[in-house]
Write a protein that holds these residues in place. Structure first.
Motif, PDB file in Angstrom:
ATOM      1  N   VAL A  17       0.817  -1.214   0.000  1.00 49.80           N
ATOM      2  CA  VAL A  17       0.000   0.000   0.000  1.00 49.80           C
ATOM      3  C   VAL A  17       0.851   1.265   0.000  1.00 49.80           C
ATOM      4  N   MET A  18       2.120   1.151   0.418  1.00 49.17           N
ATOM      5  CA  MET A  18       2.968   2.333   0.446  1.00 49.17           C
ATOM      6  C   MET A  18       3.231   2.883  -0.948  1.00 49.17           C
ATOM      7  N   THR A  19       3.157   2.014  -1.950  1.00 41.20           N
ATOM      8  CA  THR A  19       3.350   2.506  -3.310  1.00 41.20           C
ATOM      9  C   THR A  19       2.254   3.497  -3.688  1.00 41.20           C
ATOM     10  N   LEU A  20       1.023   3.227  -3.227  1.00 39.11           N
ATOM     11  CA  LEU A  20      -0.074   4.163  -3.484  1.00 39.11           C
ATOM     12  C   LEU A  20       0.092   5.425  -2.644  1.00 39.11           C
ATOM     13  N   LYS A  21       0.402   5.249  -1.384  1.00 39.18           N
ATOM     14  CA  LYS A  21       0.484   6.396  -0.481  1.00 39.18           C
ATOM     15  C   LYS A  21       1.600   7.350  -0.869  1.00 39.18           C
ATOM     16  N   LYS A  22       2.731   6.794  -1.312  1.00 34.40           N
ATOM     17  CA  LYS A  22       3.838   7.661  -1.734  1.00 34.40           C
ATOM     18  C   LYS A  22       3.459   8.479  -2.955  1.00 34.40           C
ATOM     19  N   ALA A  23       2.670   7.850  -3.840  1.00 36.35           N
ATOM     20  CA  ALA A  23       2.313   8.529  -5.084  1.00 36.35           C
ATOM     21  C   ALA A  23       1.162   9.516  -4.914  1.00 36.35           C
ATOM     22  N   LEU A  24       0.252   9.259  -3.970  1.00 35.77           N
ATOM     23  CA  LEU A  24      -1.015   9.988  -3.956  1.00 35.77           C
ATOM     24  C   LEU A  24      -1.262  10.830  -2.703  1.00 35.77           C
ATOM     25  N   THR A  25      -0.379  10.755  -1.712  1.00 37.34           N
ATOM     26  CA  THR A  25      -0.624  11.492  -0.480  1.00 37.34           C
ATOM     27  C   THR A  25      -0.441  12.992  -0.667  1.00 37.34           C
ATOM     28  N   VAL A  26      -1.494  13.726  -0.343  1.00 38.50           N
ATOM     29  CA  VAL A  26      -1.450  15.185  -0.238  1.00 38.50           C
ATOM     30  C   VAL A  26      -2.116  15.498   1.101  1.00 38.50           C
TER      31      VAL A  26
ATOM     32  N   HIS B  95      -5.013  14.955  11.068  1.00 39.97           N
ATOM     33  CA  HIS B  95      -5.642  14.599  12.345  1.00 39.97           C
ATOM     34  C   HIS B  95      -4.625  13.846  13.181  1.00 39.97           C
ATOM     35  N   GLU B  96      -4.993  13.574  14.403  1.00 38.11           N
ATOM     36  CA  GLU B  96      -4.034  13.009  15.358  1.00 38.11           C
ATOM     37  C   GLU B  96      -3.906  11.492  15.252  1.00 38.11           C
ATOM     38  N   HIS B  97      -4.743  10.839  14.451  1.00 36.97           N
ATOM     39  CA  HIS B  97      -4.721   9.379  14.364  1.00 36.97           C
ATOM     40  C   HIS B  97      -3.800   8.942  13.222  1.00 36.97           C
ATOM     41  N   ASP B  98      -2.511   9.177  13.386  1.00 37.05           N
ATOM     42  CA  ASP B  98      -1.547   8.969  12.297  1.00 37.05           C
ATOM     43  C   ASP B  98      -1.441   7.517  11.852  1.00 37.05           C
ATOM     44  N   LYS B  99      -1.683   6.584  12.760  1.00 36.60           N
ATOM     45  CA  LYS B  99      -1.507   5.174  12.410  1.00 36.60           C
ATOM     46  C   LYS B  99      -2.745   4.557  11.785  1.00 36.60           C
ATOM     47  N   ALA B 100      -3.836   5.294  11.761  1.00 43.80           N
ATOM     48  CA  ALA B 100      -5.071   4.780  11.160  1.00 43.80           C
ATOM     49  C   ALA B 100      -5.008   4.880   9.643  1.00 43.80           C
ATOM     50  N   ILE B 101      -5.822   4.059   8.970  1.00 46.62           N
ATOM     51  CA  ILE B 101      -5.883   4.086   7.511  1.00 46.62           C
ATOM     52  C   ILE B 101      -6.704   5.279   7.051  1.00 46.62           C
ATOM     53  N   ASP B 102      -6.157   6.040   6.106  1.00 52.01           N
ATOM     54  CA  ASP B 102      -6.910   7.086   5.425  1.00 52.01           C
ATOM     55  C   ASP B 102      -7.014   6.679   3.967  1.00 52.01           C
ATOM     56  N   TYR B 103      -8.175   6.213   3.558  1.00 51.49           N
ATOM     57  CA  TYR B 103      -8.328   5.688   2.197  1.00 51.49           C
ATOM     58  C   TYR B 103      -8.223   6.768   1.125  1.00 51.49           C
ATOM     59  N   ARG B 104      -8.238   8.026   1.517  1.00 45.39           N
ATOM     60  CA  ARG B 104      -8.035   9.079   0.530  1.00 45.39           C
ATOM     61  C   ARG B 104      -6.641   9.008  -0.089  1.00 45.39           C
ATOM     62  N   HIS B 105      -5.711   8.360   0.604  1.00 47.93           N
ATOM     63  CA  HIS B 105      -4.346   8.218   0.074  1.00 47.93           C
ATOM     64  C   HIS B 105      -4.219   7.046  -0.895  1.00 47.93           C
ATOM     65  N   TYR B 106      -5.299   6.284  -1.059  1.00 47.95           N
ATOM     66  CA  TYR B 106      -5.218   5.068  -1.874  1.00 47.95           C
ATOM     67  C   TYR B 106      -5.777   5.263  -3.282  1.00 47.95           C
ATOM     68  N   GLY B 107      -6.340   6.446  -3.559  1.00 49.66           N
ATOM     69  CA  GLY B 107      -6.939   6.661  -4.867  1.00 49.66           C
ATOM     70  C   GLY B 107      -6.972   8.126  -5.230  1.00 49.66           C
ATOM     71  N   ILE B 108      -7.606   8.435  -6.357  1.00 47.50           N
ATOM     72  CA  ILE B 108      -7.613   9.804  -6.872  1.00 47.50           C
ATOM     73  C   ILE B 108      -8.610  10.703  -6.156  1.00 47.50           C
ATOM     74  N   PRO B 109      -9.883  10.301  -5.972  1.00 47.27           N
ATOM     75  CA  PRO B 109     -10.842  11.215  -5.347  1.00 47.27           C
ATOM     76  C   PRO B 109     -10.596  11.375  -3.850  1.00 47.27           C
ATOM     77  N   LEU B 110     -11.019  12.519  -3.318  1.00 47.09           N
ATOM     78  CA  LEU B 110     -10.940  12.739  -1.871  1.00 47.09           C
ATOM     79  C   LEU B 110     -12.169  12.141  -1.193  1.00 47.09           C
ATOM     80  N   SER B 111     -13.337  12.636  -1.541  1.00 48.77           N
ATOM     81  CA  SER B 111     -14.568  12.149  -0.911  1.00 48.77           C
ATOM     82  C   SER B 111     -14.896  10.737  -1.391  1.00 48.77           C
ATOM     83  N   ARG B 112     -15.377   9.916  -0.476  1.00 51.32           N
ATOM     84  CA  ARG B 112     -15.675   8.525  -0.789  1.00 51.32           C
ATOM     85  C   ARG B 112     -16.987   8.129  -0.118  1.00 51.32           C
ATOM     86  N   ARG B 113     -17.787   7.315  -0.807  1.00 48.61           N
ATOM     87  CA  ARG B 113     -19.024   6.802  -0.230  1.00 48.61           C
ATOM     88  C   ARG B 113     -18.728   5.611   0.695  1.00 48.61           C
ATOM     89  N   PHE B 114     -19.676   5.300   1.539  1.00 47.83           N
ATOM     90  CA  PHE B 114     -19.545   4.182   2.485  1.00 47.83           C
ATOM     91  C   PHE B 114     -19.971   2.901   1.768  1.00 47.83           C
TER      92      PHE B 114
END
Length: 317
Positions: free
Chosen positions: A225-234, A241-260
């Motif tokens: 997953v780091m390959t995605l995060k390195k390329a897409l993290t902004v 936020h303070e939960h640095d170790k939690a998953i943020d799926y916004r780093h895994y793809g192009i769009p920011l907002s995501r449906r449940f």
């Protein structure tokens, strides 16, 4: 209902039938009513946690290699090159989905279309020759996509042979598109077509195409997953936020907002179970084989593809 095309109707035979079920509709209804915007753990912890759980359930149901699962021991899996763009070149078969060609246009990279054999499977010999020729010409092969369950004929590319070719070139990312056919790996008897998936860097599957789940739902797993995060993290201040170790799926793809989306698939798995979904797909396959038999009995027609799933291609002689 004027103007409506009913994808769920039993007599709808264009494209692939729309996935649907009561649990899926209920899950989608709840997701729409709750309306969370699930771009980070902090924005909706429940959606992030459930998405991770459901992707692992889904991956295990399909028999994916453990490297794709986030809960496997030592795994860095889960649901960027320095070369100039003009030197990058990608490869897919002529039976691959049209989104591959569109992606190449959006990324401003070259795409080479590889011919297929009589059954619609990528010609691995032609892929290997094309890669070798391009390297000699100073190009950098960086992406190969194989398909399991092509749109045109539901053909399955040979993942092992393609994967071995990709292993010889370190710069290549090997992706397997299982949008339709990959769902069939929930059946042990269909996993002969997933042999070689261990060579892949990523794999995607659309439960809305075969697993009784309403549109839209598309799952993707990657080996690292780091390959995605390195390329897409902004990470601007307003998204931190303070939960640095939690998953943020916004780093895994192009769009920011995501449906449940995970909620409806969770409902489907909880309601039908693996055995229920297996039974559904086996029945679909049996109906296709019955139709294939009827076509073959009629001398006016011939079947044009190997019938494995729900698609039967036939024509007048």
């Amino acid at each position: 209902m004027p103007g409506m095309v009913h994808w769920n109707h039993p007599k709808f035979f264009a494209y692939f039938s729309s996935g649907n079920s009561y649990p899926s509709v209920l899950g989608d209804l709840l997701s729409s009513a709750l309306a969370p915007i699930c771009f980070s753990w902090a924005s909706c912890p429940a959606s992030t946690e459930l998405e991770t759980i459901v992707l692992n359930w889904y991956g295990k149901a399909l028999g994916l290699p453990e490297g794709f699962l986030s809960d496997a021991p030592g795994s860095i899996g889960g649901g960027a090159y320095k070369d100039q763009l003009q030197n990058l070149i990608a490869y897919s078969s002529k039976e691959a989905h049209s989104s591959i060609e569109k992606a190449a246009k959006m990324a401003l990279v070259k795409l080479k279309i590889i011919d297929t054999d009589s059954q619609g499977r990528m010609r691995v010999d032609l892929l290997k020759a094309a890669i070798e020729k391009d390297i000699e010409s100073g190009l950098t092969p960086f992406y190969v996509v194989a398909t399991v369950g092509t749109t045109g004929a539901a053909s399955f590319d040979n993942l092992t042979e393609i994967g071995k070719v990709c292993q010889e070139v370190p710069s290549i990312w090997f992706h397997v598109d299982g949008a339709y056919g990959g769902n069939s790996f929930i059946l042990p008897e269909m996993r002969k077509f997933s042999e070689g998936l261990e060579y892949a860097d990523s794999f995607n599957c659309n439960p809305n195409k075969l697993l009784l789940t309403t549109f839209d739902a598309s799952a993707m797993w990657v080996k690292n997953v780091m390959t995605l995060k390195k390329a897409l993290t902004v990470n601007p201040l307003y998204l931190q936020h303070e939960h640095d170790k939690a998953i943020d799926y916004r780093h895994y793809g192009i769009p920011l907002s995501r449906r449940f989306r995970a909620l409806k698939l969770w409902f489907v798995f909880r309601s039908y179970g693996i055995k229920g979904l297996q039974s559904y797909i086996r029945n679909l396959m049996a109906l296709a084989k019955k139709f294939e038999m009827l076509v073959k009995k009629d001398e006016r027609f011939e079947v044009c593809n190997e019938v494995y799933l729900g698609l039967v291609c036939f024509r007048l002689r």
